[in-house]
Design an enzyme around this catalytic site. Sequence first.
Site, PDB file in Angstrom:
ATOM      1  N   ASP A  13       1.029  -1.184   0.051  1.00 35.66           N
ATOM      2  CA  ASP A  13      -0.186  -0.063   0.068  1.00 35.66           C
ATOM      3  C   ASP A  13       0.831   1.263  -0.035  1.00 35.66           C
ATOM      4  O   ASP A  13       0.304   2.370   0.626  1.00 35.66           O
ATOM      5  CB  ASP A  13      -0.917   0.098   1.286  1.00 35.66           C
ATOM      6  CG  ASP A  13      -1.582  -1.169   1.397  1.00 35.66           C
ATOM      7  OD1 ASP A  13      -2.177  -1.668   0.305  1.00 35.66           O
ATOM      8  OD2 ASP A  13      -1.614  -1.656   2.504  1.00 35.66           O
ATOM      9  N   LYS A  16       1.864   2.486  -4.992  1.00 32.96           N
ATOM     10  CA  LYS A  16       2.458   1.734  -6.214  1.00 32.96           C
ATOM     11  C   LYS A  16       1.652   2.272  -7.478  1.00 32.96           C
ATOM     12  O   LYS A  16       2.090   2.346  -8.537  1.00 32.96           O
ATOM     13  CB  LYS A  16       2.589   0.599  -6.290  1.00 32.96           C
ATOM     14  CG  LYS A  16       3.695  -0.246  -5.313  1.00 32.96           C
ATOM     15  CD  LYS A  16       3.811  -1.581  -5.436  1.00 32.96           C
ATOM     16  CE  LYS A  16       2.726  -2.451  -4.594  1.00 32.96           C
ATOM     17  NZ  LYS A  16       2.835  -2.355  -3.323  1.00 32.96           N
ATOM     18  N   GLY A  40      -4.109  -4.671  -4.418  1.00 24.43           N
ATOM     19  CA  GLY A  40      -5.058  -3.805  -4.720  1.00 24.43           C
ATOM     20  C   GLY A  40      -4.505  -2.426  -5.374  1.00 24.43           C
ATOM     21  O   GLY A  40      -3.600  -1.851  -4.797  1.00 24.43           O
ATOM     22  N   HIS A  41      -4.477  -2.372  -6.701  1.00 26.07           N
ATOM     23  CA  HIS A  41      -4.007  -1.124  -7.473  1.00 26.07           C
ATOM     24  C   HIS A  41      -5.078  -0.267  -7.622  1.00 26.07           C
ATOM     25  O   HIS A  41      -5.739  -0.768  -8.511  1.00 26.07           O
ATOM     26  CB  HIS A  41      -3.063  -1.511  -8.478  1.00 26.07           C
ATOM     27  CG  HIS A  41      -1.840  -2.196  -7.932  1.00 26.07           C
ATOM     28  ND1 HIS A  41      -0.795  -2.482  -8.909  1.00 26.07           N
ATOM     29  CD2 HIS A  41      -1.391  -2.515  -6.622  1.00 26.07           C
ATOM     30  CE1 HIS A  41       0.205  -3.211  -7.962  1.00 26.07           C
ATOM     31  NE2 HIS A  41      -0.103  -2.980  -6.691  1.00 26.07           N
ATOM     32  N   GLN A 223       2.310  -6.273  -2.966  1.00 26.89           N
ATOM     33  CA  GLN A 223       2.607  -6.167  -1.491  1.00 26.89           C
ATOM     34  C   GLN A 223       3.963  -5.369  -1.310  1.00 26.89           C
ATOM     35  O   GLN A 223       4.323  -4.401  -2.257  1.00 26.89           O
ATOM     36  CB  GLN A 223       2.684  -7.782  -0.898  1.00 26.89           C
ATOM     37  CG  GLN A 223       1.329  -8.282  -0.849  1.00 26.89           C
ATOM     38  CD  GLN A 223       1.066  -8.937  -2.311  1.00 26.89           C
ATOM     39  OE1 GLN A 223       1.942  -9.603  -2.757  1.00 26.89           O
ATOM     40  NE2 GLN A 223      -0.346  -9.069  -2.518  1.00 26.89           N
TER      41      GLN A 223
END
Length: 429
Positions: A13, A16, A40-41, A223
């Site tokens: 988080d 990125k 999660g992007h 990650q």
Amino acid sequence: MANVAVIGAQWGDEGKGKIVDWLAERADMVVRFQGGHNAGHTLVVGENVYKLSLLPSGIVRGTPSVIGNGVVLDPWHLKAEVEKLRGQGVEITPDKLMIADNCPLILPFHRDLDALREDASGAGKIGTTRRGIGPAYEDKVGRRAIRVCDLAHLDELGPQLDRLTAHHDALRAGFDQPPIDREALLAELREIAGFVLPFAQPVWRALNAARERGRRILFEGAQGVLLDIDHGTYPFVTSSNTVAGTASAGSGIGPGAVGFVLGIAKAYTTRVGSGPFPSEQDNEVGERLGTRGHEFGTVTGRKRRCGWLDAVLLRQSAAVSGITGIALTKLDVLDGFDEIQVCTGYRLHGEEIDYYPSNAADQAAVEAVYETMPGWQETTAGARSWAELPAAAIKYIRRVEELIRCPVALVSTSPEREDTILVRDPFAD
Ligand code: IMP
């Protein structure tokens, strides 16, 4: 010309999305090499917001994208994510999306097992995303996995499926769960195979061919290094290697293919899920960082734990991952503090140490030693050059570089792409 690997340098988080998108636009190929749909992007392109968990970020802009063998693939999630993006107007064809045919599958009972274990763990919970990531990797190294290429040969799985179901039936019995219904599983796999197989190929060939032709490849990590199965805060980690070295093994290209390793780090620290966090601020400071930084998980919506920058951990991440330069994100979240603290060392059982120990009990026992720096009252949000930063903010960045022994390659001052101070362009190396 360098190919670039982008990795999280903390506990994930780190922001990125924006940086990967900026680099992906200039890459000829974007490759995911580890993790799965636990990532999660969020990508903001013009008016549109795209949320990706499994697909490489290049897909949104039409850059050929690869899911490497190091990823664990939930084929039903793949379908859902592809369909959602298609609904937003993104074109996803086998020319644009290539999936490694030796990629292991996440199956429904992996998801069940992840959740059953978490629910049974009480205080020992890892706080996983419950998406079956860990159990799927276990089957990969246990040599029981069903892989993408097997979807074309489902009627020949025989002994492989016996081993897999026998293993899981025993585990399920321990949780009072019924055995796996093999026929139902095969029927589900037959149905999804038609969706997945057109994208499947030995992607190492396409990657090596792209490399030979001098194409720019972007390796997109998920990650962060502190969640690495070997180098992270074990056992409170994910089940893959998140370090830059995995770009090679997780996609089928030699280690020399990666020229520049860009490590993304927030100007402070966050963590979601359980595990040690020496510089955590379970107080007003943490609340303020969380509120200003909108620190809620993209995948699970969980509130993130917040604390000061831990320069010891960041230095360790940079070392074990060979980080060439840091992208420092969310600097503006520190605006307005009278004083800012940075963790510069630890005290363990009365002794000062300058690295993070491997043993879980020691990791939990270390106390952070801080250096206090003056804060700044001006806003840094939206700054695009050093000249726009207050002197105290520049001093903070310079001190961080010194402490982590790694230069800052870029500073991000808002989610907008232009709000970036570029010191060194990773692709230009
Ligand atoms: P798993 O990857 O679902 O097995 O979860 C293991 C640990 O990694 C948990 O602490 C999760 O919160 C964390 N984790 C997994 N993926 C991400 C991510 O993309 N960002 C932040 N933490 C993550």
